[in-house]
Design an enzyme around this catalytic site. Structure first.
Site, PDB file in Angstrom:
ATOM      1  N   ARG A   1       0.804  -1.201  -0.093  1.00 34.71           N
ATOM      2  CA  ARG A   1      -0.106   0.071  -0.177  1.00 34.71           C
ATOM      3  C   ARG A   1       0.939   1.288  -0.079  1.00 34.71           C
ATOM      4  NH1 ARG A   1      -5.345  -1.412   2.045  1.00 34.71           N
ATOM      5  NH2 ARG A   1      -5.779   0.917   2.295  1.00 34.71           N
TER       6      ARG A   1
ATOM      7  N   LYS B   1       1.853  -0.230 -18.480  1.00 30.94           N
ATOM      8  CA  LYS B   1       2.660  -1.115 -17.715  1.00 30.94           C
ATOM      9  C   LYS B   1       4.032  -0.747 -17.767  1.00 30.94           C
ATOM     10  CE  LYS B   1       0.400  -2.598 -15.544  1.00 30.94           C
ATOM     11  NZ  LYS B   1      -1.076  -2.704 -15.504  1.00 30.94           N
TER      12      LYS B   1
ATOM     13  N   LYS C   1      -0.163   0.502  -4.292  1.00 32.30           N
ATOM     14  CA  LYS C   1      -1.157  -0.458  -4.844  1.00 32.30           C
ATOM     15  C   LYS C   1      -2.608   0.017  -4.836  1.00 32.30           C
ATOM     16  CE  LYS C   1      -2.228  -4.226  -6.630  1.00 32.30           C
ATOM     17  NZ  LYS C   1      -2.141  -4.373  -8.019  1.00 32.30           N
TER      18      LYS C   1
ATOM     19  N   TRP D   1       2.506   6.095   2.211  1.00 26.06           N
ATOM     20  CA  TRP D   1       2.678   6.574   0.815  1.00 26.06           C
ATOM     21  C   TRP D   1       2.571   7.802   0.876  1.00 26.06           C
ATOM     22  CZ3 TRP D   1      -0.648   8.871  -2.924  1.00 26.06           C
ATOM     23  CH2 TRP D   1      -0.429   9.080  -3.994  1.00 26.06           C
TER      24      TRP D   1
END
Ligand code: M6R
Length: 607
Positions: free
Chosen positions: A27, A483, A602, A74
């Site tokens: 996270r 990606k 994430k 984060w």
């Protein structure tokens, strides 16, 4: 975004907290920290960077205590350094926070004027001083938290310890998820069930505005108004240790390779093998009566929604809009009667998507959450839920969540087509046959791993990379570029192949690899022309097509990757695999942190 854990019980908590943070590190990994109470006094250890730094610090300077909280960050407010790392504390209180306090500037000013001294650049520190100011006026911890909550604007989940109150943790949630875990003479708080998986399976999800008092043997939950309430305790389905990479070097590669299995598992829940047709779980609305569909999501999940837009319009004859949640939630979208709003999200917690869901509900839409986490906020708030059975996805770059989202959406599209009679029995049977084939064909694509790894050498030295596709190949081009960007840090763009001539073709040089996604479908010749335009200007094309496509045009490309020939309906699922592998191998060559790329987290539970 950030990960929170809290434990109160009978064991020394520091190792348990660090173990929990290890499962929450996906996270956020800008910094980590823990705090405990020892004889009523606050102890704290914090370290910049990944959890390993905190782990090393705690090994050198161990920390006792049977009650504690932990955080993996984060960064939103303030640089990701040790000073700004959670837990934040003064002499009375120590806390961890996930989310954003929107009125923190105003609170900070007010508290500074009253003599409080701020040490960090975070929004969180304002909560510390606010709780502390109520405590010093003689309020109990419970009243201090309740008074503090009434002053906070924004989204948050919190876990708080109080000097002199051994055993007590107070948790609160508004906008960000928080779960209570029930153990044997031990109670837990966690941002999600993954954090608590090895500690307990008995989980209760706090609802909006709830706050909870935890002691080793009890949990008392209060709602927004302070009334004591009961929330259901459920059995968490998370049992797997998400930290197990098996024989794979990275979670991302493991998750790419899991796709045949998890797509198969997901299909099994939506498909009747005897009747060879799609059978959805019961929905709260009639698919046949839907006047319009709005699909809302972020990032990779948005790309899944874009593919579904093409599918819905072709197969089930229903108008579809697909919106980025962050744009949708503020644009005052018109939503018609009998409209269906579909929210696609791996985590089920993305703040923008969740806010869009609430907006759609306020506009009386039927709401459907398509999520990977059964206990997530979106799953709980939407009228109906369809689950992807991807299992925990730990790599920050989403892979198996995307292809299982596409699998569920494909089934929903076919079911809608059958219900609305926009496809006949023969067509429905053909779509269903193509769906059953996917796991085996995805497995075939994985056999090109070595070839794609060789091609990645060329991509790894590029500064810019373009991805082109038409129809459902366009969202796959967007996904391929996303990606590559997020894990290799190479600038990449996905374009609708027909748009090249309107500007981006100016970028073509021989050092710009161009990945062309071109299954042999009704748009193949059009994409082929765009590819010729690129080659005529010196572009080096990596051509993704099937046997027929490569036979026709392969010799013109610098390199080819052959994808199995399948019904064009399911082609986007298959063409995703090579772009995932190409991004993975390129990132590997570039030496970037594949599973935890810089600046990302994430689950994005702030706007
Ligand atoms: O959990 P969600 O699917 O709602 O997350 C949405 C995006 O944050 C996510 O897809 C993100 O774009 C991924 N890192 C992409 O790989």
């Amino acid at each position: 975004m950030c990960g929170i854990i809290g434990i109160t019980g009978r064991h020394t908590v520091a190792p348990l907290l660090i173990d929990g943070l290890r499962r929450l590190e996906y996270r956020g990994y800008d910094s980590a920290g823990i705090a405990t109470l020892v004889n009523g006094e606050i102890q704290r250890r914090r370290a910049e960077g990944k959890l390993i730094n905190l782990d090393t610090l705690v090994e050198k300077r161990p920390i006792d205590g049977l009650v504690g909280i932990g955080h993996t960050r984060w960064a939103t407010h303030g640089r990701p350094n040790e000073i700004n790392a959670h837990p934040h504390a003064d002499k009375n209180v120590v806390l961890v926070h996930n989310g954003i306090i929107e009125n923190f500037q105003e609170l900070r000013q007010e508290l500074t004027d009253k003599g409080h001294h701020f040490e960090t650049d975070t929004d969180t520190e304002a909560i510390v001083h606010l709780v502390s100011s109520f405590l010093t006026k003689g309020n109990s911890p419970q009243d201090s938290v309740s008074l503090t909550l009434s002053r906070l604007e924004g989204a948050f989940s919190l876990a708080i310890l109080f000097a002199g109150y051994d055993g007590l943790i107070i948790g609160a949630r508004r906008g960000s998820p928080l779960a209570v875990g029930y153990g044997e003479c031990e109670m837990y708080l966690g941002s999600d069930a993954i954090a608590l998986a090895p500690l307990t399976q008995n989980i209760c999800y706090l609802e909006e505005g709830d706050w909870v008092e935890l002691l080793p043997e009890s949990a008392v939950i209060h709602d927004n108004n302070g009334t004591i309430v009961n929330r259901p305790i459920c059995q968490s389905s998370v049992s797997e240790d998400p930290n197990n990479k098996g024989n794979f070097e990275h979670f991302m590669l493991k998750e790419i390779y899991e796709q045949p299995t998890v797509i198969g598992d997901t299909l099994n829940t939506l498909f009747n093998p005897w009747k060879r047709t799609v059978t959805l779980p019961e929905l709260t609305f009639n698919l046949g009566k839907i006047s319009r569909i709005t699909i809302i999501a972020c990032g990779t999940s948005f790309h899944a929604g874009l593919v579904a837009k093409y599918w819905f319009e072709k197969v089930s004859d229903v108008p579809v809009e697909c919106d980025l949640a962050s744009e949708f939630r503020y644009r005052e979208a018109r939503m018609p009667k009998d409209g269906l709003a579909i929210f696609v999200s791996q985590s089920g917690e993305t703040a923008d998507t969740l806010a869009a869901l609430r907006y759609a509900k306020s506009k009386k839409q039927h709401t459907l959450a398509l999520v990977n986490v059964a206990e997530s906020s979106m799953a709980r708030e939407a009228d109906s839920v369809l689950l992807t059975l991807a299992g925990p996805e730990i790599g920050v770059a989403s892979t198996k969540a995307f292809t299982t989202q596409l699998t569920v959406l494909a089934c929903l599209v076919v079911a809608t087509g059958i219900t609305k009679r926009s496809i006949n029995n023969k067509q429905a049977a053909s779509y269903c046959r193509s769906l059953i084939e996917i796991p085996a064909r995805v497995n075939d694509v994985l056999s090109h791993d070595q070839k794609i790894s060789d091609l990645a050498r060329e991509v790894a030295v590029a500064k810019d990379v373009l991805y082109l596709g038409r129809g459902t190949g366009f969202p796959i081009a967007l996904e391929g570029a996303l990606k590559l960007k997020e894990i290799s840090y190479i600038h990449a763009e996905g374009y609708a192949a027909g748009e090249m001539k309107h500007g981006p073709i100016a970028l073509i040089e021989d050092n710009v690899p161009v990945i062309v996604i071109a299954p042999s479908d009704e748009l193949f010749e059009k994409t082929a022309s765009n590819m010729q335009e690129v080659i005529a200007r010196g572009g080096r094309v990596i051509f993704l097509s099937d046997k027929d496509g490569i036979k026709k045009l392969g010799r013109m490309a610098a390199a080819t990757i052959e994808v199995p020939t399948v019904d064009s309906f399911v082609a986007p699922i298959l063409y995703t695999i090579p772009v995932q592998l190409l991004a993975y191998h390129t990132a590997l060559i570039k030496g970037s942190d594949v599973d935890q790329p810089r600046n990302l987290a994430k689950s994005v539970t702030v706007e």
